[in-house]
Design a protein around this motif. Structure first.
Motif, PDB file in Angstrom:
ATOM      1  N   LEU A 122       5.100  12.209   5.523  1.00  0.00           N
ATOM      2  CA  LEU A 122       5.673  11.385   4.469  1.00  0.00           C
ATOM      3  C   LEU A 122       4.581  10.548   3.811  1.00  0.00           C
ATOM      4  N   ILE A 123       4.605  10.500   2.489  1.00  0.00           N
ATOM      5  CA  ILE A 123       3.792   9.545   1.742  1.00  0.00           C
ATOM      6  C   ILE A 123       4.771   8.632   1.039  1.00  0.00           C
ATOM      7  N   PHE A 124       4.654   7.340   1.325  1.00  0.00           N
ATOM      8  CA  PHE A 124       5.620   6.388   0.780  1.00  0.00           C
ATOM      9  C   PHE A 124       4.989   5.024   0.554  1.00  0.00           C
ATOM     10  N   ARG A 125       5.717   4.228  -0.205  1.00  0.00           N
ATOM     11  CA  ARG A 125       5.364   2.840  -0.444  1.00  0.00           C
ATOM     12  C   ARG A 125       6.647   2.025  -0.357  1.00  0.00           C
ATOM     13  N   ILE A 171       9.103   7.323  -2.520  1.00  0.00           N
ATOM     14  CA  ILE A 171       8.589   8.517  -1.850  1.00  0.00           C
ATOM     15  C   ILE A 171       7.752   9.344  -2.817  1.00  0.00           C
ATOM     16  N   HIS A 172       6.538   9.676  -2.374  1.00  0.00           N
ATOM     17  CA  HIS A 172       5.611  10.460  -3.190  1.00  0.00           C
ATOM     18  C   HIS A 172       5.480  11.894  -2.687  1.00  0.00           C
ATOM     19  N   ALA A 173       5.662  12.110  -1.407  1.00  0.00           N
ATOM     20  CA  ALA A 173       5.608  13.463  -0.834  1.00  0.00           C
ATOM     21  C   ALA A 173       6.244  13.420   0.550  1.00  0.00           C
ATOM     22  N   TRP A 174       6.826  14.559   0.939  1.00  0.00           N
ATOM     23  CA  TRP A 174       7.471  14.636   2.249  1.00  0.00           C
ATOM     24  C   TRP A 174       7.575  16.086   2.674  1.00  0.00           C
ATOM     25  N   CYS A 175       7.717  16.290   3.977  1.00  0.00           N
ATOM     26  CA  CYS A 175       7.928  17.632   4.515  1.00  0.00           C
ATOM     27  C   CYS A 175       8.534  17.496   5.906  1.00  0.00           C
ATOM     28  N   ILE A 176       9.579  18.251   6.151  1.00  0.00           N
ATOM     29  CA  ILE A 176      10.193  18.302   7.476  1.00  0.00           C
ATOM     30  C   ILE A 176       9.754  19.603   8.141  1.00  0.00           C
ATOM     31  N   MET A 177       8.982  19.459   9.203  1.00  0.00           N
ATOM     32  CA  MET A 177       8.556  20.599   9.997  1.00  0.00           C
ATOM     33  C   MET A 177       9.454  20.665  11.234  1.00  0.00           C
ATOM     34  N   GLY A 227       0.792  -1.220   0.000  1.00  0.00           N
ATOM     35  CA  GLY A 227       0.000   0.000   0.000  1.00  0.00           C
ATOM     36  C   GLY A 227       0.828   1.276   0.000  1.00  0.00           C
ATOM     37  N   LEU A 228       0.174   2.338  -0.421  1.00  0.00           N
ATOM     38  CA  LEU A 228       0.738   3.688  -0.351  1.00  0.00           C
ATOM     39  C   LEU A 228       0.236   4.290   0.950  1.00  0.00           C
ATOM     40  N   TYR A 229       1.167   4.786   1.787  1.00  0.00           N
ATOM     41  CA  TYR A 229       0.810   5.255   3.116  1.00  0.00           C
ATOM     42  C   TYR A 229       1.199   6.705   3.359  1.00  0.00           C
ATOM     43  N   PHE A 230       0.319   7.383   4.100  1.00  0.00           N
ATOM     44  CA  PHE A 230       0.592   8.700   4.657  1.00  0.00           C
ATOM     45  C   PHE A 230       0.929   8.479   6.122  1.00  0.00           C
ATOM     46  N   VAL A 231       2.078   8.986   6.555  1.00  0.00           N
ATOM     47  CA  VAL A 231       2.461   8.898   7.964  1.00  0.00           C
ATOM     48  C   VAL A 231       2.930  10.259   8.453  1.00  0.00           C
ATOM     49  N   SER A 232       2.713  10.480   9.720  1.00  0.00           N
ATOM     50  CA  SER A 232       3.252  11.646  10.413  1.00  0.00           C
ATOM     51  C   SER A 232       3.895  11.127  11.684  1.00  0.00           C
ATOM     52  N   LYS A 262      -3.927  14.486   0.722  1.00  0.00           N
ATOM     53  CA  LYS A 262      -2.814  14.342   1.667  1.00  0.00           C
ATOM     54  C   LYS A 262      -1.569  15.073   1.173  1.00  0.00           C
ATOM     55  N   ILE A 263      -1.309  15.012  -0.116  1.00  0.00           N
ATOM     56  CA  ILE A 263      -0.167  15.749  -0.673  1.00  0.00           C
ATOM     57  C   ILE A 263      -0.356  17.245  -0.456  1.00  0.00           C
TER      58      ILE A 263
END
Length: 188
Positions: A63-66, A51-57, A12-17, A142-143
């Motif tokens: 992160l969106i990844f598979r 990796i489909h999307a990411w951001c460092i706050m 699966g493609l996942y969104f995680v924080s 999510k992106i």
């Protein structure tokens, strides 16, 4: 959609924080952001992290990844978090210019004492809240959420102005991370 925060689908493609313990603003220093990026690049090249999307706050990561390698997504993310926690804590402890060093290290030690499965320091919170992305519309939402985080926080006025995210890749510019799988969505 996974509502109980588990990685049910290994493909699966996942969104995680995931956040630093106490939501501490560790990633205000570029050195720590660069260490995290190096680890993401390693996971891309050597562990099959797509990796489909990411951001460092400052206090957390989106992160969106598979996982396209042999590891399941949970193991892959666990490896990333374990390695980055050791590297960043080491960098903080050895950085004579880190004005927050004593307080940060004390916080990491204090959090480790609360967990039987953590030995010396705990850098990351244990919750990842993975959400499997099941439709193009949800992926796009999510992106957008990830890329708008720095705008909402007032760091930049446009998502692509924030250097430490994949928003630049989505704006047709070169981002900091190679091989981001830019998601194309043509309708809402």
């Amino acid at each position: 959609m996974s509502r109980n925060y588990k990685f049910h689908n290994p493909n699966g493609l996942y969104f995680v924080s995931f956040a630093v313990v106490g939501w501490l603003d560790v990633f205000t220093r570029n050195k720590y952001k660069e260490l995290f990026l190096e680890s993401l690049q390693f996971c891309q090249k050597n562990k099959g992290m797509e990796i489909h999307a990411w951001c460092i706050m400052p206090s957390h990561i989106h992160l969106i990844f598979r996982s396209i390698g042999k590891q399941n997504p949970e193991q892959l993310l666990g490896d990333l978090k374990r390695f980055t926690s050791k590297q960043i804590v080491k960098e903080i402890a050895e950085n004579p210019q880190e004005s927050r060093r004593e307080n940060l290290i004390a916080s990491f030690k204090s959090e480790a004492l609360k967990n039987s499965n953590t030995s010396q320091y705990q850098f990351w919170r244990h919750d990842n809240k993975p959400i499997e992305l099941w439709s193009n519309k949800v992926i796009f939402q999510k992106i957008q959420y990830i890329h708008n985080n720095p705008v909402v926080e007032g760091f930049v006025s446009q998502p692509e102005e924030y250097l430490y995210s994949s928003a630049r890749d989505y704006a047709g510019k070169k981002g900091l991370l190679d091989d981001v799988c830019v998601f194309q969505y043509f309708g809402i």
